[in-house]
Motif scaffolding. Structure first.
Motif, PDB file in Angstrom:
ATOM      1  N   ARG A  72       4.254   7.598  42.362  1.00 34.53           N
ATOM      2  CA  ARG A  72       4.360   8.593  41.295  1.00 34.53           C
ATOM      3  C   ARG A  72       5.370   9.655  41.688  1.00 34.53           C
ATOM      4  O   ARG A  72       5.623   9.877  42.883  1.00 34.53           O
ATOM      5  N   VAL A  75       7.227  14.794  36.686  1.00 31.29           N
ATOM      6  CA  VAL A  75       7.981  14.562  35.457  1.00 31.29           C
ATOM      7  C   VAL A  75       8.081  15.877  34.698  1.00 31.29           C
ATOM      8  O   VAL A  75       7.149  16.683  34.689  1.00 31.29           O
ATOM      9  N   GLU A 125      11.270   4.891  30.364  1.00 30.19           N
ATOM     10  CA  GLU A 125      11.041   5.435  31.697  1.00 30.19           C
ATOM     11  C   GLU A 125      10.946   4.362  32.779  1.00 30.19           C
ATOM     12  O   GLU A 125      10.271   4.548  33.799  1.00 30.19           O
ATOM     13  N   VAL A 146      11.316   5.160  36.627  1.00 31.79           N
ATOM     14  CA  VAL A 146      10.311   5.655  37.573  1.00 31.79           C
ATOM     15  C   VAL A 146      10.279   4.799  38.835  1.00 31.79           C
ATOM     16  O   VAL A 146       9.978   5.300  39.931  1.00 31.79           O
ATOM     17  N   LEU A 163      11.710  13.380  37.406  1.00 31.22           N
ATOM     18  CA  LEU A 163      12.114  12.422  36.389  1.00 31.22           C
ATOM     19  C   LEU A 163      11.979  13.079  35.024  1.00 31.22           C
ATOM     20  O   LEU A 163      11.036  13.832  34.765  1.00 31.22           O
TER      21      LEU A 163
END
Length: 387
Positions: free
Chosen positions: A130, A133, A299, A302, A314
């Motif tokens: 992860r 964002v 996305e 990622v 991101l």
């Protein structure tokens, strides 16, 4: 396993809001997909996005692919093509008649990771799943009420970093937008601004200084001046030590390399082609330059963001593509999570092919209503004051 077949699908639909910046205005989605299929039926998916004009009819896209791209893919091993380095010379240094380059890179990496049985980010060497964002409005053409509603919804969804568009001919309007953002987002939120090359170097220095003098903390200023003005960018880095200069979005891979070598940016902005972005990210890591991952379709970026140690952020811009796939990327409380499914984890849904495939070019007036937004924007709360 070798590549045995392919499929092209063309999409065209209305956007649920006008997006854009100080230079452009966009109200439609023009998207085509390339699916590379191996001998066992596994599929690698890539995307071709056209921002300003409709793609040709699907038959013409397929003709170009068949003639110019497919001969180099047919019967090849995906991972070998993903790693291949080419040295084009003379007349061979040209793009195909339709911009397939990024889609092919993404589809090859997706298929190669599936064949290895790994999520793409693990296949690329990640040690995390992860990254933070931030909410990006692409908001230049929204009126103030829609602007406040948009960022209020993003704040309610758990975002704590926000990027807005500046570069208006009336600088007071830029300042007003910064004030409005602070009214509808929590205290201590992070703020970024993006001028999309609207300013000259001296003008940018003055305006960034004015923003600071008014008490606004800006995490970074994105593309404040012309992309090739390396001397101006270096001047801005020195003149504005309280913020970071983020550049590189509009440069090709050679231009991004030159930008890094010139020391002309505090942060490097990259986007979608997996092979190119990984190479740039390795170079940035060697010299300690932070990398930001800009918008990628659905996305998929990622995975690259998780694999590159210099990526801290991101971008998510609520572009409303989620209805095209079976399962979009998960975003929660200011984090985006790379899925643990093999490949990049995005699979076109049969409903999308049935309901949103547009083999022939449609006029804007014939597109009808935009698809419903799946990230909750349809149930918009009223904009509220900063808390």
């Amino acid at each position: 396993m070798r590549i045995a077949d392919y499929r092209i699908t063309r999409f065209q639909f209305a956007r649920d809001r006008v997006i854009g910046d100080s230079q452009v205005r966009i109200d439609t989605v023009n998207l085509s997909t390339v699916e590379l299929i191996d001998e066992r039926g596994q599929v690698g998916l890539g995307f071709v996005q056209g921002l300003f004009h409709p793609h040709p009819d699907q038959a013409e896209i397929q003709r170009v692919f068949e003639e110019e791209v497919w001969p180099d893919l047919d019967g090849q091993v995906p991972v070998a093509l993903a790693h291949r380095v080419r040295r084009p010379r003379g007349g061979n240094q040209r793009a195909p008649g339709f911009p397939f380059e990024e889609a092919i890179q993404v589809a090859l990496w997706d298929l190669a990771a599936k064949q290895a049985g790994l999520p793409l980010h693990r296949f690329l060497g990640s040690s995390r799943d992860r990254v933070p964002v931030y909410a990006s409005g692409l908001d230049f053409h929204l009126d103030d009420a829609a602007f406040m509603e948009f960022f209020g919804i993003a704040a309610d969804a758990g975002y704590r970093a926000f990027k807005i568009k500046v570069g208006h001919p009336d600088f007071e309007r830029d300042l007003s937008r910064i004030d409005l953002l602070k009214r509808v987002t929590p205290r201590n939120s992070l703020m970024m601004i993006d001028a999309n090359e609207a300013w000259s170097a001296k003008e940018a220095s003055v305006k960034i200084g004015k923003i600071r003098d008014l008490g606004h903390d800006i995490l970074w200023v994105e593309d404040p001046i012309l992309r090739h003005d390396f001397e101006g960018l270096k001047m801005l880095r020195s003149a504005t030590p309280w913020t970071m200069i983020n550049s590189g979005e509009y440069l090709d891979i050679a231009g991004k390399h030159a930008l890094l070598r010139a020391g002309a940016t505090d942060m490097l902005n990259v986007h979608g082609p997996v092979t190119d972005v990984m190479r740039l990210g390795w170079l940035a890591a060697e010299i300690g330059t932070p990398v930001t991952l800009g918008n990628t379709v659905l996305e998929f970026g990622v995975h690259v963001a998780c694999a590159l140690p210099e990526v801290d952020w991101l971008e998510y811009s609520f572009q409303n593509f989620e209805h095209l796939v079976e399962e979009p990327m998960r975003i929660e409380n200011g984090w985006i999570f790379a899925p643990d499914r093999p490949g990049h984890g995005l699979v076109l849904s049969e409903e999308a092919r049935r309901d949103w495939m547009r083999p022939d070019v449609l006029h804007r007036a014939d597109l009808g209503e935009a698809p419903p937004h799946s990230r909750g924007r349809a149930a918009a709360p009223k904009a509220r004051e900063r808390v």
